[in-house]
Design a protein around this motif. Structure first.
Motif, PDB file in Angstrom:
ATOM      1  N   UNK A  64       8.341  -0.434   8.134  1.00 38.71           N
ATOM      2  CA  UNK A  64       7.004  -0.514   8.471  1.00 38.71           C
ATOM      3  C   UNK A  64       5.998  -0.617   7.140  1.00 38.71           C
ATOM      4  N   UNK A  65       6.623  -0.241   6.102  1.00 35.30           N
ATOM      5  CA  UNK A  65       5.960  -0.082   4.862  1.00 35.30           C
ATOM      6  C   UNK A  65       6.524  -1.087   3.882  1.00 35.30           C
ATOM      7  N   UNK A  66       6.828  -2.450   3.862  1.00 33.97           N
ATOM      8  CA  UNK A  66       7.424  -3.108   3.104  1.00 33.97           C
ATOM      9  C   UNK A  66       7.050  -3.100   1.614  1.00 33.97           C
ATOM     10  N   UNK A  83       4.227   4.887   0.073  1.00 35.08           N
ATOM     11  CA  UNK A  83       3.693   4.672   1.292  1.00 35.08           C
ATOM     12  C   UNK A  83       2.929   6.059   1.878  1.00 35.08           C
ATOM     13  N   UNK A  84       3.511   7.105   1.322  1.00 38.29           N
ATOM     14  CA  UNK A  84       2.900   8.493   1.813  1.00 38.29           C
ATOM     15  C   UNK A  84       1.524   8.529   1.266  1.00 38.29           C
ATOM     16  N   UNK A 113      14.361   6.178   3.206  1.00 35.39           N
ATOM     17  CA  UNK A 113      13.225   5.779   3.044  1.00 35.39           C
ATOM     18  C   UNK A 113      12.712   5.438   1.633  1.00 35.39           C
ATOM     19  N   UNK A 114      13.493   5.477   0.664  1.00 36.45           N
ATOM     20  CA  UNK A 114      12.981   5.137  -0.616  1.00 36.45           C
ATOM     21  C   UNK A 114      13.632   3.738  -0.828  1.00 36.45           C
ATOM     22  N   UNK A 115      15.008   3.606  -0.549  1.00 36.61           N
ATOM     23  CA  UNK A 115      15.940   2.496  -1.026  1.00 36.61           C
ATOM     24  C   UNK A 115      15.710   1.415  -0.197  1.00 36.61           C
ATOM     25  N   UNK A 134       1.409   6.273  10.729  1.00 35.24           N
ATOM     26  CA  UNK A 134       1.428   4.574  10.652  1.00 35.24           C
ATOM     27  C   UNK A 134       1.091   4.166  11.962  1.00 35.24           C
ATOM     28  N   UNK A 135       1.634   4.722  13.120  1.00 38.31           N
ATOM     29  CA  UNK A 135       1.304   4.058  14.294  1.00 38.31           C
ATOM     30  C   UNK A 135      -0.013   4.125  14.755  1.00 38.31           C
ATOM     31  N   UNK A 136      -0.475   5.453  14.607  1.00 42.63           N
ATOM     32  CA  UNK A 136      -2.127   5.493  14.824  1.00 42.63           C
ATOM     33  C   UNK A 136      -2.989   4.768  14.224  1.00 42.63           C
ATOM     34  N   UNK A 137      -2.471   4.486  12.773  1.00 47.41           N
ATOM     35  CA  UNK A 137      -3.197   3.738  11.786  1.00 47.41           C
ATOM     36  C   UNK A 137      -3.537   2.394  12.494  1.00 47.41           C
TER      37      UNK A 137
END
Lengths: 383, 364
Positions: free
Chosen positions: B60-62, B69-70, B199-201, B352-355
């Motif tokens: 979701x955060x390419x 992304x945090x 989440x990182x890689x 993320x979804x809310x935004x």
């Protein structure tokens, strides 16, 4: 210049690591323990004996008399526990004792009587110890006495003792199998036993029975015949031979069973446990001294029935011995009950030793002569 | 620095399988006895589901790693603060692994080599790989070493086939029941949930659309291996013995004995295992230093490698003994995984979804 220096450093690092030399012990710095014995000496001390192979001696058999080197030595040492005894043993040997090639663990008579339940930890915990060994109990002597015997076929006694398991038709039973039996909920377990003869040599003398409620103590012995049947019931027998007198043919018939199987069926009727032992075996006739001709279906049936009856009678006798005389369940029936009725087992477990002698055990033997051998009717001199 | 789909698969499969087969079997068997294999199946399914979640969240955060992304999601300060627990994981987990494996090698093979030397060799080599190759280097290494690792595992299973005693499995289910079996699956599931490194890689992938499928496959393969290892351990030693062994899989490899000829292949298995440990150390070193750089806004992440490597080594060195490390899995299972593996990812996902919804409604 910088580059070359770096390269040299890396190469040095690789060489020193890849060879691993700093941690190496050459075989000529080691004393290979091929068999270990555990005994209680006459004054009540724990003694650990090691049969140590002398590589220089093996393969240099003395030709025409003459003193060749011995192939092994047996050294014993007392101690508080196994490792303590090994430490003491080390003081007597110039090479580092190496346990990784141990093939046999022998338990002396007095040791077995005192119980071996507290001496199992070292075999697992010490990474230098070996779990692939086979175990035997010595029926009438110390383990040390057996280890010191002059071997017949092999350079070292331990090889022969290992082979005894297979030549007696037993399935392979390693220390780890013994361990999982010892830690399971079975109330008694069996180990093969050897005994010292006057010749002197050793022979396989059936099973030793250990009970668990006081820490794996020796509870009795079975003779070889009983042991074959007992091993059959606990699925430790790979093959066996049965010889029985066939009344109708007025002679003995021997059947060599190449594959034996067993099923233990547990039933519970009105809180009463019923155990049905079903033994099957397939094999060929290897000797026939009776007048019957196994080539005819009728005679074959008679032979099979007769062998079945004789095996059936022996097994019932054995079960009676377990229930009435020894009052120990060394057949692992408790494990079968646990597997079938795990919930009821929780209450049965504590009083199994009292319940077992009165349990209804039925036996069904089904032997099949698949092959009659190289003759049809008996080869006999005509009177 | 880019990663292909196959590389993600092998990274996940390589780094997780060593600890999985090495440390999760005993706790599972201690809890659910002969039914531990069912626990492992449950743990495997849970872990695969979790890895899907991590990969999805990351896609979701390419092109943004966790810290990046945090920060964009929650702002510089809150976003920076919330990822702090991850740094604890990225330092303590490799430290515990390094020390455990160093101690293990010292115990079993190199008994006259100080543990610190073994640890220096391992961390030194990992630092080299991370420094010179970055994530691409680690991916390539995993691609090469992974298949060997799996081959050795499969070989050790096949060679043990004659040692199996099937009656060890009985009675199935009825002695433990669902509650116990679920309890037994917690520890292995928490180990396998280590895949939150995704989440990182995932952000380094060429084609992030493959991320969920490849990472699920990777974790699934690990889970399958752990399941087979557990199943076979039970069949070789029985539940009573295996629950007392610290390294039951290793003991199982040691008990291979075919025709009195194929024996002592444990050396080869450990040899290959070291690849897995090494890949894992390198990966954590990379993630730790890359994210540290992102966190502190340092341009060149390679500078932080030295801090990470030294930190991991010193921490590993300071651990007093193995009994102390025994606490780590409990701390891992009850605190680190619930926080870093479930809590924070869920929070980030919901934000993320809310935004996205807010953005949509504001457009309308």
């Amino acid at each position: 210049m910088m580059r070359a220096g770096k390269l040299c450093f890396v190469l040095l690092l690789i060489v020193s690591n890849a060879s691993g030399c700093w941690n190496l012990k050459e075989p000529d710095q080691l004393a290979f323990d091929v068999a270990s014995g555990m005994d209680i000496t006459k004054d009540g001390q724990f003694e650990f004996s090691a049969q140590i192979a002398i590589p220089a001696g093996i393969g240099m058999a003395p030709e025409g008399g003459g003193g060749g080197k011995k192939d092994f030595i047996v050294i014993g040492s007392a101690g508080k526990n196994i490792y303590d005894a090994i430490q003491n043993l080390q003081t007597k040997v110039s090479r580092k004792i190496f346990l990784g090639h141990r093939e046999v663990i022998l338990i002396g008579r007095r040791m077995a009587e005192q119980g071996i339940g507290d001496l199992l930890d070292e075999f697992v915990r010490n990474p230098k110890s070996e779990m692939r060994s086979r175990m035997y109990v010595v029926k009438n002597a110390d383990a040390k006495d057996i280890l010191s015997l002059e071997p017949i076929f092999d350079p070292i006694t331990s090889t022969g003792i290992v082979n005894k398991q297979e030549t007696s038709g037993l399935k392979k039973y390693y220390f780890r199998d013994f361990l999982s039996d010892a830690l399971s909920q079975k109330s008694a377990i069996m180990l093969p036993a050897v005994s010292l003869t006057r010749t002197p040599t050793y022979l396989y003398t059936g099973n030793a029975i250990f009970t668990k409620h006081h820490g794996l103590k020796l509870a009795g012995f079975l003779n070889t015949q009983e042991s074959f049947y007992a091993n059959w019931i606990v699925n430790k027998q790979a093959e066996l031979a049965i010889t029985s007198f066939v009344y109708q043919g007025n002679g003995n018939v021997s059947l060599h069973l190449e594959s034996v199987n067993r099923r233990i069926i547990v039933k519970m009727l009105d809180q009463q446990i019923q155990i049905d032992v079903r033994l099957t075996g397939k094999g060929s006739i290897v000797e026939n001294n009776s007048s019957l001709n196994p080539a005819t279906p009728k005679d074959l049936q008679i032979i099979q029935d007769s062998l079945n009856q004789s095996a059936h009678a022996s097994i019932q006798q054995l079960i009676a011995k377990a229930q009435k005389q020894l009052k120990t369940d060394f057949f692992g029936f408790d494990e079968s009950v646990r597997q079938k009725y795990p919930h009821q087992w929780k209450t049965l477990k504590s009083k199994w030793n009292e319940t077992f002698p009165d349990i209804d055990v039925s036996v069904h033997v089904n032997l099949q002569c698949k092959n009659m051998g190289q003759a049809n009717s008996s080869i006999k001199a005509i009177p | 620095m880019k990663l292909s789909g196959a590389q993600i698969f092998w990274i996940v499969a390589t780094i997780e399988v060593v600890m999985g087969t090495w440390l999760t079997i005993t706790p599972a068997i201690q809890t659910s006895q002969q039914d531990a294999w069912i626990s492992m199946l449950i743990a495997g399914v849970t872990a695969v589901a979790l890895s899907f979640f991590y990969a999805r969240l990351s896609t979701l955060h390419p092109n943004q790693t966790l810290v990046q992304f945090s920060k964009t999601l929650l702002g510089k300060w809150l976003g920076g603060a919330i990822v702090f627990p991850y740094f604890i994981v990225w330092i303590t987990l490799p430290a515990a692994l390094l020390r455990s494996f160093g101690d293990f090698i010292h115990l079993v093979f190199l008994d006259r080599t100080p543990v610190s030397i073994i640890m220096i060799l391992l961390i030194g080599l990992s630092t080299y790989l991370t420094y010179s190759g970055g994530i691409t280097g680690i991916g390539r290494f995993a691609e090469i070493a992974g298949p060997f690792l799996y081959l050795s595992l499969i070989l050790s299973f096949v060679l043990n086939a004659i040692n199996l005693r099937w009656n060890h499995l009985l009675p199935v289910f009825s002695e433990s029941g669902w509650v116990t079996i679920f309890k037994g699956s917690l520890m292995p599931a928490s180990y396998l949930a280590e895949s939150f490194t995704l989440l990182v890689i995932v952000s380094f992938m060429n084609n992030p659309r493959n991320a969920p499928s490849q990472s699920m496959l990777g974790v699934g393969m690990v889970a399958l291996m752990v399941f087979i290892a557990t199943f076979m351990t039970i069949l070789v030693f029985g539940p009573d013995v295996s629950s007392k062994l610290r390294f039951p899989f290793f003991m199982m490899v040691r008990s291979i004995n075919i025709m009195e000829f194929i024996q002592n292949i444990d050396v080869f298995v450990i040899f290959v295992w070291i690849f897995g440990v090494f890949a894992k150390l390198a990966l954590y070193l990379f993630i730790g230093s890359y994210e540290m750089a992102a966190w502190l806004n340092i341009k060149n992440w390679r500078k932080t490698i030295w801090v990470g490597a030294a930190g991991i080594f010193i921490l590993a060195y300071l651990i007093p003994n193995q009994t102390f490390i025994g606490i780590y899995p409990i701390y891992w299972m009850y605190i680190l995984v619930p926080v870093c593996g479930i809590g924070i990812p869920l929070l980030l996902w919901s934000v993320t979804v809310m935004k996205k919804k807010l953005a949509k409604s504001s457009v309308e």
